[in-house]
Design a protein around this motif. Sequence first.
Motif, PDB file in Angstrom:
ATOM      1  N   GLU A   1      -3.713   0.400  -8.957  1.00 23.83           N
ATOM      2  CA  GLU A   1      -2.762  -0.355  -8.143  1.00 23.83           C
ATOM      3  C   GLU A   1      -2.942  -0.040  -6.663  1.00 23.83           C
ATOM      4  OE1 GLU A   1       0.164  -2.688  -6.542  1.00 23.83           O
ATOM      5  OE2 GLU A   1      -0.849  -2.813  -8.501  1.00 23.83           O
ATOM      6  N   LYS A   2      -3.197   1.226  -6.355  1.00 24.72           N
ATOM      7  CA  LYS A   2      -3.412   1.597  -4.955  1.00 24.72           C
ATOM      8  C   LYS A   2      -4.690   0.942  -4.424  1.00 24.72           C
ATOM      9  CE  LYS A   2      -4.182   5.342  -1.715  1.00 24.72           C
ATOM     10  NZ  LYS A   2      -4.651   6.705  -1.511  1.00 24.72           N
TER      11      LYS A   2
ATOM     12  N   GLU B   1      -4.911  -1.735  -1.357  1.00 25.00           N
ATOM     13  CA  GLU B   1      -5.772  -1.524  -0.182  1.00 25.00           C
ATOM     14  C   GLU B   1      -6.733  -2.710   0.008  1.00 25.00           C
ATOM     15  OE1 GLU B   1      -5.938   3.370  -0.128  1.00 25.00           O
ATOM     16  OE2 GLU B   1      -7.526   2.214  -1.114  1.00 25.00           O
TER      17      GLU B   1
ATOM     18  N   ALA C   1       2.349   1.749  -3.342  1.00 21.50           N
ATOM     19  CA  ALA C   1       1.328   2.199  -4.289  1.00 21.50           C
ATOM     20  C   ALA C   1       1.037   3.682  -4.103  1.00 21.50           C
ATOM     21  CB  ALA C   1       0.059   1.363  -4.097  1.00 21.50           C
ATOM     22  N   GLU C   2       1.044   4.162  -2.858  1.00 20.72           N
ATOM     23  CA  GLU C   2       0.808   5.590  -2.601  1.00 20.72           C
ATOM     24  C   GLU C   2       1.935   6.446  -3.169  1.00 20.72           C
ATOM     25  OE1 GLU C   2       0.391   5.648   1.598  1.00 20.72           O
ATOM     26  OE2 GLU C   2      -1.770   5.188   1.584  1.00 20.72           O
TER      27      GLU C   2
ATOM     28  N   ASN D   1       3.971   5.657  -5.672  1.00 12.15           N
ATOM     29  CA  ASN D   1       3.878   5.618  -7.132  1.00 12.15           C
ATOM     30  C   ASN D   1       2.728   6.478  -7.638  1.00 12.15           C
ATOM     31  OD1 ASN D   1       6.048   3.860  -7.335  1.00 12.15           O
ATOM     32  ND2 ASN D   1       4.759   2.014  -7.232  1.00 12.15           N
ATOM     33  N   LEU D   2       1.632   6.533  -6.879  1.00 13.20           N
ATOM     34  CA  LEU D   2       0.495   7.354  -7.304  1.00 13.20           C
ATOM     35  C   LEU D   2       0.844   8.836  -7.240  1.00 13.20           C
ATOM     36  CD1 LEU D   2      -2.436   7.715  -8.141  1.00 13.20           C
ATOM     37  CD2 LEU D   2      -3.094   7.551  -5.718  1.00 13.20           C
TER      38      LEU D   2
ATOM     39  N   ALA E   1      -1.689   3.677 -11.740  1.00 13.67           N
ATOM     40  CA  ALA E   1      -1.245   3.911 -10.365  1.00 13.67           C
ATOM     41  C   ALA E   1      -2.434   3.956  -9.405  1.00 13.67           C
ATOM     42  CB  ALA E   1      -0.442   5.199 -10.290  1.00 13.67           C
ATOM     43  N   LYS E   2      -3.551   4.575  -9.867  1.00  6.72           N
ATOM     44  CA  LYS E   2      -4.755   4.625  -9.024  1.00  6.72           C
ATOM     45  C   LYS E   2      -5.309   3.212  -8.776  1.00  6.72           C
ATOM     46  CE  LYS E   2      -6.297   9.262 -10.423  1.00  6.72           C
ATOM     47  NZ  LYS E   2      -7.349  10.021 -11.124  1.00  6.72           N
TER      48      LYS E   2
ATOM     49  N   VAL F   1       0.842  -1.208   0.000  1.00  7.62           N
ATOM     50  CA  VAL F   1       0.000   0.000   0.000  1.00  7.62           C
ATOM     51  C   VAL F   1       0.874   1.253   0.000  1.00  7.62           C
ATOM     52  CG1 VAL F   1      -1.656   1.352   1.354  1.00  7.62           C
ATOM     53  CG2 VAL F   1      -1.967  -1.120   1.104  1.00  7.62           C
ATOM     54  N   ARG F   2       1.935   1.243   0.822  1.00  2.00           N
ATOM     55  CA  ARG F   2       2.805   2.424   0.889  1.00  2.00           C
ATOM     56  C   ARG F   2       3.499   2.663  -0.456  1.00  2.00           C
ATOM     57  NH1 ARG F   2       3.707   0.496   6.277  1.00  2.00           N
ATOM     58  NH2 ARG F   2       5.527  -0.712   5.622  1.00  2.00           N
TER      59      ARG F   2
END
Length: 377
Positions: free
Chosen positions: A151-152, A156, A110-111, A113-114, A148-149, A107-108
């Motif tokens: 993936e986040k 989650e 992914a954040e 990268n977003l 990226a969205k 999650v971290r």
Amino acid sequence: MKKYSKLIIAAIIAMIFIGTFVFLWQKSQPKEVVYNEFTPKLDSIQKTTIITGKIEPRNEVNIKPQISGIISELYKEPGDYVNAGDVIAKVKVVPEMGQLSSAEMRVRLAEINLKQAQTDFQREENLFNQKLVSADEFDKIRVALDQAKHEKMAAEDALEVVRDGFSKSNAKASSTLIRSTISGVILDIPVKVGYSVIQVNTMNEGTTIASVANMNNLIFRGNIDETEVGQLVNGMNMKITIGALQDLKFDAALEYVSPKAVESNGANQFEIKAAVSLSGVSGDSGKSGKLRSGYSANAEIVLARADKVLSIPESAIEFSGDSTFVYVIKGEGKDKTYDRTYVETGLSDGVNIEIKKGITAKDKVRGPEIITDEDSK
């Protein structure tokens, strides 16, 4: 007076002596032997056997969890009827720390990268508005932002599944809710709230949450001796008597005979199965709904039957090696004689036996000797 007294005593002693002599003489005389007499008659004879066994549901399914954890709630009890998909229990997930750490790290990342994708998109958008980059280059940056969205969101969801056992996006399909896979009656729930359970997988059979079975589709399972198994044919009718419901009789049809024997108490036994019919129950039909899995039962099977055949009691038959004889009565009274006659026998039910040849319905045969109470003393 003394003279008369002596005479009376002597007479009494003489009478006792004579009476004793007569009694002993009568007892020593040979008595006339009296026999039962039977007349052959047309009758139906059937050979039956009784098989002990029990009643079971044809399909009993063990409901097991798809996730490991602790039972937090039980919604059903044994005896309850459930439809396929009904929730039986709920499992609280106890996350594995390694998996939880990996999911949090995902999650971290992914954040991060977003955020980078959003920065790149804003920069590229300004350049595109100034017509300094091509539309093709701008589309690539926009796709990267969308990826990226997603993936986040996926990270989650994965974290929620590891931590809670389900995610908000698929709460209805949560694996923490243990559902029945068939419609039927719950026979057993071997767990309680607070019990730890293990998910079913290729390495583990998993913990059984509940056993569910269709109690409208029952079978009789029992064992038959090897001396009788050769007379069985699939489809043969059987009468089932339940030990706990002896006033009821159920029809059943034989559908399986094991090809392999199992030794039991020194004898070879073959397993059989028969489909139990709950329609047309003789007796109190209201009790047919009280059948329970595991009830002890007896099955009566007619192995052979002969209708309208000449028969006599089997006690009148004399067996000599492989031959059978009867004593045909000739004459009457003191002139009565017994003619030993060979007969060909057929089916026997243990009481009466079929006579194929040797005598007719007009003959009378001798049975066993009549034993009186005095003879038995």
